[in-house]
Scaffold this active site. Structure first.
Site, mmCIF file in Angstrom:
data_model
loop_
_atom_site.group_PDB
_atom_site.id
_atom_site.type_symbol
_atom_site.label_atom_id
_atom_site.label_comp_id
_atom_site.label_asym_id
_atom_site.label_seq_id
_atom_site.Cartn_x
_atom_site.Cartn_y
_atom_site.Cartn_z
ATOM 1 C CG ASP A 135 4.100 0.734 3.797
ATOM 2 O OD1 ASP A 135 3.810 -0.480 3.783
ATOM 3 O OD2 ASP A 135 4.489 1.358 2.791
ATOM 4 C CG HIS A 142 10.131 -4.752 -1.970
ATOM 5 N ND1 HIS A 142 9.962 -4.202 -3.222
ATOM 6 C CD2 HIS A 142 10.084 -3.711 -1.098
ATOM 7 C CE1 HIS A 142 9.809 -2.883 -3.098
ATOM 8 N NE2 HIS A 142 9.884 -2.562 -1.826
ATOM 9 C CD GLN A 249 10.082 5.578 -2.674
ATOM 10 O OE1 GLN A 249 9.326 5.267 -3.603
ATOM 11 N NE2 GLN A 249 10.498 4.709 -1.789
ATOM 12 C CE LYS A 262 6.773 4.410 -0.969
ATOM 13 N NZ LYS A 262 6.554 3.065 -1.463
ATOM 14 C CB THR A 358 6.637 -4.158 -2.204
ATOM 15 O OG1 THR A 358 6.404 -2.751 -2.223
ATOM 16 C CG2 THR A 358 6.422 -4.738 -3.590
HETATM 17 CA CA CA Z 1 4.752 0.427 0.740
#
Ligand code: CA
Length: 426
Positions: A135, A142, A249, A262, A358
């Site tokens: 990721d 973002h 998180q 996640k 994101t």
């Molecule tokens: Ca992500």
């Protein structure tokens, strides 16, 4: 431009004007007809085409030799490992067979009854077995928003951010296909006014609007992929909803990064749209300043103009579109991401998945997470039914869509749909 991408082509299969899947798209996925096993397919309009039947009847004989198993497998890993050239030839062949002037299948009712299904009659499955998953964190809007909210508005980006595509190795087992409902996770959090951590259902359930690319071939351990070759390793892309538990998180991520916040579910759209199909929609990305190191330098247009949107649908109510963004906003492009991933010699494999991070745009209605849209809960979002959301509620359905469009010519990804179920009793 490939003939397959010619906007003037028409199919003898009905395609509505706003369909994501005209004959210029030809994405690939894994589907199962009722009472039959999962198999590779493609889609034109609302009609799913069984590639195992085309292979069995010899339509790909001039392209493949001993690789028939790829057309009967329950994942596309072997199919995409056939390589760029063969995958493109297969896409060309499918385009030829379903063009309106092509009679060979159109006029064969018996073959059509074995070959074609209405989309509503089939189940979609994970298109690939994901071996490894990364990721990234490649949207500057973002990263700036998150840095502004949680750290320092004057130094929102960490010093490394413009030098390399920041990323982490995620978990492949919990990547699931659209239509999979996900329970709100339980976990450990540290509420603001508490003295010690508590355990229970996540309170700040969020989505992340992302896209992911899927790799098609391996490099040997110790052999980096050069930027100019990187796209040869990429088969195509899907929409990727990276579900996130913000409160879990916040407490767990120091110092090694996200973990259980996640990996309880990431929901992808079922059809992989090939880079071949996206070719006409290439655009310049944001200017990279300061200049990147030589191994990350690139030529040409490496971003894609893919319109993205997120809708929230409360139970028994209509959806509200809460965000409209675009893949083109990504600061780091997919070729740079894959180049950086392997620059140390890290090896990759067919079916690996690489999410963008994101994708937020520059305006408040283009942010790709509820965290940003509600600015950490300070500005609730109003839905069409009059209710408000700071984050996602139980029984809300999250719908993500993506498509490219120019002059009425549309190449779409379909949808990633996920309903949020209440937390399980622990
Ligand atoms: Ca992500």
């Amino acid at each position: 431009m490939s003939k397959v991408n010619d906007p003037s082509l028409k199919s003898w299969i009905e395609v509505k004007k706003d369909s994501d899947f005209p004959i210029q798209n030809i994405p690939f996925g894994i589907f199962s007809p009722k009472d039959k096993s999962p198999r590779p397919g493609t889609i034109i309009g609302n009609t799913v085409i069984d590639l195992s039947v085309l292979a069995e009847d010899g339509y790909f004989d001039d392209i493949i030799n001993e690789e028939y198993d790829a057309f009967f497998a329950s994942s596309l890993n072997d199919f995409i490992a056939l390589g760029k050239e063969k995958n493109s030839l297969i896409r060309d062949k499918i385009s030829e067979l379903f063009r309106d002037e092509s009679e060979v299948i159109r006029d064969d009712e018996k073959l059509k009854s074995r070959l074609l299904y209405n989309q509503s009659e089939v189940d979609m499955h994970m298109p690939v077995e994901v071996g490894d998953y990364t990721d990234f964190y490649s949207s500057i809007e973002h990263a700036t928003n998150v840095g502004t909210m949680f750290r320092d508005p004057d130094n929102a980006l960490f010093p490394n951010w413009k030098s390399l595509p920041v990323g982490y190795h995620g978990r492949a087992s919990s990547i699931v296909v659209s239509g999979t409902d996900i329970h709100r996770p339980n976990g450990q959090t540290m509420p603001a006014d508490a003295e010690k951590p508590v355990f229970g259902p996540c309170r700040l359930f969020d989505f992340e609007l992302e896209m992911a690319f899927i790799t098609r071939k391996s490099n040997k351990l110790g052999n980096p992929i050069k930027l100019e070759d990187a796209e040869d390793y990429i088969f195509g892309m899907v929409i990727f909803n990276d579900l996130s538990a913000r409160d879990i998180q916040k407490w767990e991520y120091v110092p090694l990064g996200p973990f259980l916040a996640k990996n309880f579910g990431s929901v992808i759209s079922p059809w992989i749209v090939t880079l071949d199909a996206l070719e006409p929609f290439r655009v310049e990305g944001p200017k990279q300043e300061p200049e990147v190191l030589p191994y990350l330098k690139f030529k040409g247009k490496r971003n894609f103009d893919i319109k993205l949107e997120v809708a929230l649908k409360p139970e028994n109510n209509d959806e509200t579109i809460v965000s409209k963004s675009n893949h083109k906003y990504l600061y780091w492009n997919i070729a740079q991401q894959l180049t950086h991933q392997t620059v140390n010699g890290c090896n990759i494999n067919p079916g690996d998945m690489y999410a963008s991070g994101t994708i937020s745009g520059p305006t408040k209605d283009s942010y790709g997470s509820m965290l940003e849209l509600s600015w950490a809960g300070k500005n609730p979002i109003k839905l069409n039914d009059g209710s408000e959301r700071k984050f996602v509620n139980d029984n809300d359905t999250i719908i993500m869509r993506g498509y490219c469009e120019s002059n009425g010519h549309r190449i779409g990804f379909g949808e990633s749909v996920c309903k949020v179920l209440p937390a399980k009793k622990y």
